[in-house]
Design a protein around this motif. Structure first.
Motif, mmCIF file in Angstrom:
data_model
loop_
_atom_site.group_PDB
_atom_site.id
_atom_site.type_symbol
_atom_site.label_atom_id
_atom_site.label_comp_id
_atom_site.label_asym_id
_atom_site.label_seq_id
_atom_site.Cartn_x
_atom_site.Cartn_y
_atom_site.Cartn_z
ATOM 1 N N LEU A 76 0.823 -1.224 0.000
ATOM 2 C CA LEU A 76 0.000 0.000 0.000
ATOM 3 C C LEU A 76 0.849 1.263 0.000
ATOM 4 C CD1 LEU A 76 -2.974 1.137 0.431
ATOM 5 C CD2 LEU A 76 -2.340 1.240 2.867
ATOM 6 N N LYS A 77 0.616 2.128 -0.952
ATOM 7 C CA LYS A 77 1.361 3.390 -1.027
ATOM 8 C C LYS A 77 0.491 4.621 -0.802
ATOM 9 C CE LYS A 77 5.014 4.334 -1.753
ATOM 10 N NZ LYS A 77 6.080 4.527 -0.710
ATOM 11 N N ARG A 78 -0.732 4.590 -1.278
ATOM 12 C CA ARG A 78 -1.565 5.788 -1.167
ATOM 13 C C ARG A 78 -3.008 5.470 -0.819
ATOM 14 N NH1 ARG A 78 -1.780 10.491 -5.060
ATOM 15 N NH2 ARG A 78 -2.500 8.961 -6.621
ATOM 16 N N ILE A 79 -3.567 6.323 0.019
ATOM 17 C CA ILE A 79 -5.000 6.286 0.313
ATOM 18 C C ILE A 79 -5.536 7.655 -0.090
ATOM 19 C CG2 ILE A 79 -6.731 6.162 2.141
ATOM 20 C CD1 ILE A 79 -4.758 4.379 3.708
ATOM 21 N N ILE A 80 -6.449 7.669 -1.025
ATOM 22 C CA ILE A 80 -6.923 8.944 -1.551
ATOM 23 C C ILE A 80 -8.424 9.049 -1.306
ATOM 24 C CG2 ILE A 80 -6.843 10.498 -3.553
ATOM 25 C CD1 ILE A 80 -5.169 7.399 -4.305
ATOM 26 N N VAL A 81 -8.821 10.074 -0.599
ATOM 27 C CA VAL A 81 -10.246 10.293 -0.370
ATOM 28 C C VAL A 81 -10.775 11.122 -1.541
ATOM 29 C CG1 VAL A 81 -11.989 11.228 1.165
ATOM 30 C CG2 VAL A 81 -9.921 10.166 2.115
ATOM 31 N N THR A 82 -11.789 10.583 -2.198
ATOM 32 C CA THR A 82 -12.261 11.188 -3.444
ATOM 33 C C THR A 82 -13.785 11.242 -3.474
ATOM 34 O OG1 THR A 82 -12.364 9.007 -4.444
ATOM 35 C CG2 THR A 82 -10.320 10.231 -4.778
ATOM 36 N N THR A 83 -14.278 11.918 -4.487
ATOM 37 C CA THR A 83 -15.721 11.885 -4.728
ATOM 38 C C THR A 83 -16.061 10.665 -5.579
ATOM 39 O OG1 THR A 83 -15.825 14.272 -4.567
ATOM 40 C CG2 THR A 83 -17.666 13.177 -5.665
ATOM 41 N N LYS A 84 -15.296 10.493 -6.661
ATOM 42 C CA LYS A 84 -15.560 9.361 -7.557
ATOM 43 C C LYS A 84 -14.948 8.061 -7.044
ATOM 44 C CE LYS A 84 -15.832 11.787 -11.977
ATOM 45 N NZ LYS A 84 -15.116 11.989 -13.243
ATOM 46 N N GLU A 85 -15.447 6.959 -7.574
ATOM 47 C CA GLU A 85 -14.816 5.677 -7.308
ATOM 48 C C GLU A 85 -13.427 5.639 -7.948
ATOM 49 O OE1 GLU A 85 -17.505 2.374 -8.344
ATOM 50 O OE2 GLU A 85 -19.166 3.767 -8.109
ATOM 51 N N SER A 86 -12.642 4.660 -7.565
ATOM 52 C CA SER A 86 -11.299 4.501 -8.138
ATOM 53 C C SER A 86 -11.368 4.515 -9.665
ATOM 54 C CB SER A 86 -10.709 3.167 -7.674
ATOM 55 O OG SER A 86 -9.538 2.868 -8.416
ATOM 56 N N GLU A 87 -10.384 5.147 -10.244
ATOM 57 C CA GLU A 87 -10.329 5.150 -11.710
ATOM 58 C C GLU A 87 -9.244 4.207 -12.224
ATOM 59 O OE1 GLU A 87 -10.200 9.376 -12.433
ATOM 60 O OE2 GLU A 87 -12.393 9.473 -12.509
ATOM 61 N N SER A 88 -8.708 3.406 -11.336
ATOM 62 C CA SER A 88 -7.710 2.423 -11.759
ATOM 63 C C SER A 88 -8.334 1.444 -12.758
ATOM 64 C CB SER A 88 -7.198 1.634 -10.550
ATOM 65 O OG SER A 88 -6.468 0.499 -10.993
ATOM 66 N N TYR A 89 -7.566 1.117 -13.742
ATOM 67 C CA TYR A 89 -7.964 0.085 -14.696
ATOM 68 C C TYR A 89 -8.394 -1.190 -13.967
ATOM 69 C CZ TYR A 89 -7.339 -3.410 -18.368
ATOM 70 O OH TYR A 89 -7.518 -4.437 -19.244
ATOM 71 N N TYR A 90 -7.718 -1.498 -12.884
ATOM 72 C CA TYR A 90 -7.976 -2.756 -12.174
ATOM 73 C C TYR A 90 -9.226 -2.704 -11.308
ATOM 74 C CZ TYR A 90 -3.464 -3.845 -14.041
ATOM 75 O OH TYR A 90 -2.445 -4.052 -14.917
ATOM 76 N N TYR A 91 -9.714 -1.498 -11.092
ATOM 77 C CA TYR A 91 -10.996 -1.378 -10.408
ATOM 78 C C TYR A 91 -12.129 -1.479 -11.428
ATOM 79 C CZ TYR A 91 -14.833 0.557 -7.650
ATOM 80 O OH TYR A 91 -16.031 0.736 -6.999
ATOM 81 N N LEU A 92 -11.936 -0.786 -12.526
ATOM 82 C CA LEU A 92 -12.988 -0.778 -13.545
ATOM 83 C C LEU A 92 -13.154 -2.138 -14.199
ATOM 84 C CD1 LEU A 92 -12.431 2.591 -15.425
ATOM 85 C CD2 LEU A 92 -14.454 1.886 -14.131
#
Lengths: 582, 582
Positions: free
Chosen positions: B260-276
């Motif tokens: 684990l390197k980063r935890i990002i609090v966002t409005t949208k869901e993860s945009e990682s290819y591996y999430y989508l």
């Protein structure tokens, strides 16, 4: 664990304040119900019962005769109102007479393993605590039980598929109340939280309706458990627990004690007869006899809390006819229904098959309610699917199954259990071609069962055919007028299937209560007896047979009384009739 | 909502202090694993890969060739150790090379919609926060996928039924970390929490492995989500995310980002290819083509988090023979297995049928772990059932199903989905009578499938038979030595089923990454290609066919490389090979 403290305060400041008064989102739906629904009335069928002062909607399907009032709406009326159920159409599960309560005199006592035992007035509950209000679907664990009864009689009466309702509930979080009173740690014994209603019931030789949950559930902020004193923006209705009841979203209705009088923090689970002997799902091989013999009632792993995933087809209704115009088979028809899952899990998919499960069509889902701040969905969703009429013409059966966000789905086949609870196999509507009018063709739809003692439905109601040994013996015979005289506690006779039974000795052991027998004493109560008793109970009855009726036998029509001047709770389940447990 | 504050502080004082160091309960089991298990080694099969510095248990069943390391233990080894899985036998799901990390240099950055973005060192994480340690079962959503692949090829490789493991995990609650950084309110946009790993992966044209959960889940104290830096009382192993990874008990493994390197609090869901493009369960009718065409990958209701109810028979093992002594058919045999459910729900019942579901026998359940303070069960349970050998002799098939406390159970039939995830139909072991030795009779047991590319199992592996159109065309032929020259990014040829393909133009679109093709360039990779690609990918490959191999064709034996020098995460699922998504 020191860091937890800072979390909690941060959470409060930054993140928990976002609770909204969700009733505003549903005010129009609530108003629609109030505007459109015919007024509730003092139903003549309730005359002479302890509930004769309560106005009720006269369309409700009654399950246990005149009294107590256990009812569900006709399913088409339930779904007509959509997402929010008008209070008069909300199913009712009561064990006994509705308490005549007043707001000013009512108290809720919090006691047991707490530092500051307190009796709260309703004004205190409503003024001294925060107020949470949100829509939640309440499901009786017995919803769809009649399907189970048609396969094999359970020990419960014939609930249909409308034992589910959604209201906007408002009240005070249980956590707040427990913390105000200083709940002990689990190390110091606070392991369970028990809830007790107001009435004196007959079960177990006399007790209150009661149940319990683990303290972990009671204190979990995500679970939104409240002491509710508002339903759809108004005070509670008498049938639904006025002035205050428990609401535990995602849990079966049987946990949500009405007319709440006491909350007791204890080490042991509730010792109420209605906790021990109700709301349990056993494996299929456990029948009433085995349950008693092997002590299944006392195994805590069969206590049910969160309900399972379920879905039902509401449109087309039973016996609905869809006329087919030869030139218009390409026109479409919209199938509709509801789906829900327990524990706050969102229903993510509803599918319909018209070929026995080979192919499934995806339904549109309507989720009007937002999740709570921990992501829990407390409400049913409504689904619809537009299909070509030609496809319906070719289908023998339409079946629905739902999935929730944990990827659980409904079993294909019915899995029977003794209390007939949590039935969630695919809901199947059958189709037949008919000639409704002047030789034109139509499709007639058949639901699996019709609630209560109504006949109909494609599932063969073999199990409710009386299985009593009726081999005639050269017995004494009695005239109807003779039987009629035995209508007191000192001598209580009843007629079932033309035989006469002297129940005097059994009265005090009847788990359904003394009054439910006495209200039938001297009469023929064949229909209601069959409707709510298991094969075991029917065998037991034979012990009390004293002879047969002479001459014509009158059969008690629709609204005859039944089980139990005892107990309450919407959705609390199952009629238990073994004297072993009495 | 003012009352919430007082609740929370009371809870802290009275009720939350009870967290215990549960590792003590399991120290003996952990020690047994360390004591008994043969040492891990620098496996010669990993020579020349980026992971050649990692010692691994040599019995692990490899799924994607030499690299990256995706593996599960032989199921009998998994269950031999019982409740706690030794770390070297814990299944591994990695997308690429394991990062070479050091404790001192590692940081975890918390950023996005927080007031105080912070980079935490490992010392800070381990010293400045509270420590939570508890056993939890991690399940790859692809567990039991090979059963799905035998019915119809999914876009994932052939996981068997040992893609599940239980460890004692220790670390810092995510809630604590987020609150330290001052997470924004949802009104101010903090709706999702994203997690990112360390490696540079090829998917989507280059990205980190990443996923996200709703802020409601991240902040729910009942969910026990931690940044874990201890496994079974030690630092994490390299394959399992050293120095720190996410642990989200009750969720699928694919959410639990390693390294684990980063935890990002966002409005949208993860945009990682591996999430989508991963960890989604679609309805059965959605194949790879339809998923792309109709945008199924972008529908958030098909994201999976909590896993469903599941159970497996581990004893008897596949091809196990039970000798039958004619005089001893009344002796008994003990069936064993595991069962789990997601979201903290307790498994309350496991049943075995030997007659296709007519009758079910109740198994004994062993639940060594206590629930957490909100009543959640994070661990599998082990079940057993003593049966008479004579009963096994008469059974054609032994099937198991489990139930959890919400009364959900497993479907009878397999329900296929594109990624082959969450397969949880009844697990069926077949029996046959055999003559193992000198004419004596025995029962031989057959599991549905054998993991990886191994043949065997009673489910007919029809789907993995190459379905490529092999109608011969009068094509160019190439010698092996000619093909071998094309092993660079400038010219990359491969051999599959005797045909030669020029993949040079496709390399950059390959969702499995550039390196996974390059590492095969110039070779015959028939076996690994078939193992991890769908019918659609196989069809696509035909676009790149330039001819056939002349003369003898070498087939790449066991440990040939495969999909993806890309990405990681135990249990993160599915190989995706459509260039449409590239």
């Amino acid at each position: 664990m020191a860091a937890n403290g800072s979390i909690r305060s941060s959470v409060k400041v930054q993140w928990e304040e976002e609770g909204e008064d969700e009733i505003n989102d549903f005010r129009d739906l609530i108003q629609k119900g109030i505007r459109e629904l015919e007024p509730s009335i003092l139903d003549p069928r309730h005359e002479g019962t302890a509930d004769d002062w309560i106005e009720r909607n006269s369309s409700m399907v009654r399950h246990t005769g005149k009294h107590p009032f256990n009812s569900e709406p006709p399913i088409n009326r339930l779904t007509h109102y959509g997402f929010i159920t008008p209070v008069p159409l909300h199913f009712v599960r009561s064990r006994g007479a509705v308490p005549k309560a007043t707001w000013n005199d009512w108290t809720v006592e919090v006691c047991g393993l707490v530092k500051r035992p307190t009796k709260f007035t309703m004004d205190q509950l409503s003024n001294e605590f925060g107020f949470r209000e949100f829509p939640a679907t309440i499901v009786c664990a017995g919803n769809r039980r009649k399907e189970q009864n048609t396969v094999k009689q359970t020990i419960g009466f014939n609930w249909g598929a409308a034992v589910v309702a959604t209201s906007v509930w408002g009240g005070v979080p249980l956590r707040d109340v427990l913390n105000r009173c200083g709940i002990f740690s689990r190390k110091n014994g606070a392991v369970n939280v028990c809830f007790e209603g107001a009435e004196d019931l007959a079960g177990g030789g006399g007790c209150k309706y009661g149940t319990s949950i683990k303290v972990e559930f009671a204190m979990d902020p995500a679970r939104d458990i409240i002491l509710a004193y508002r339903q759809n923006g108004e005070e509670l209705a008498a049938d639904h627990g006025f002035p205050v009841r428990m609401i535990m979203p995602g849990f079966i209705g049987g946990k949500m004690v009405k007319w709440l009088k006491r909350i007791i923090v204890t080490t042991k689970e509730s010792e109420s007869y209605y906790y021990l002997m109700d709301n349990k799902v056993f494996p299929s091989h456990v029948d009433a006899e085995l349950a008693d013999k092997e002590g299944w009632w006392y195994k805590s792993e069969y206590v049910i809390n969160e309900y399972n995933i379920n879905s039902v087809i509401t449109t087309p209704g039973h016996n609905e006819i869809l006329p087919i115009m030869p030139c218009r088979t390409r026109s479409s028809y919209i199938l509709r229904g509801y789906a829900y899952s327990g524990g706050g899990k969102k229903v993510t998919r509803v599918e319909v098959t018209m070929d026995g499960g080979e192919k499934w069509d995806m339904c549109m889902l309507d989720h009007p309610a937002k999740p709570n701040k921990f992501g829990k969905y407390w409400c049913w969703c409504l689904w619809s699917l537009e299909v070509e009429v030609s496809k319906l013409l070719n289908a023998k059966e339409i079946a629905v199954r739902a999935w929730d966000e944990t990827n659980n789905t409904q079993p294909e086949k019915l899995i029977w259990n003794l209390m007939g609870l949590m039935n969630n196999c695919w809901f199947r509507v059958r189709t037949k071609i008919c000639k409704p009018d002047k030789g034109e063709t139509g499709i007639i739809f058949e639901h699996p069962t019709i609630p209560g003692n109504q006949s109909g439905g494609w599932m063969k109601n073999s199990a409710s055919t009386p299985s009593i040994n009726t081999a005639s013996t050269a017995s004494t015979t009695y005239s109807l007028s003779e039987v009629k005289k035995h209508n007191t506690r000192q001598s209580a006779w009843i007629i079932v299937h033309g035989h006469v039974y002297d129940c005097t000795q059994f009265i005090k052991h009847h788990p359904g209560g003394v009054d439910s027998i006495l209200s039938h004493a001297g009469t023929d109560c064949t229909e209601v007896f069959d409707a709510i008793h298991s094969g075991k109970a029917k065998k037991m009855l034979e012990n009390y047979r004293i002879g047969d009726v002479r001459g014509e036998c009158e059969s008690d029509g629709g609204g005859c009384p039944a089980e139990g001047e005892d107990g309450h709770v919407d959705g609390q389940e199952g009629e238990i009739e073994s004297s072993v447990r009495g």
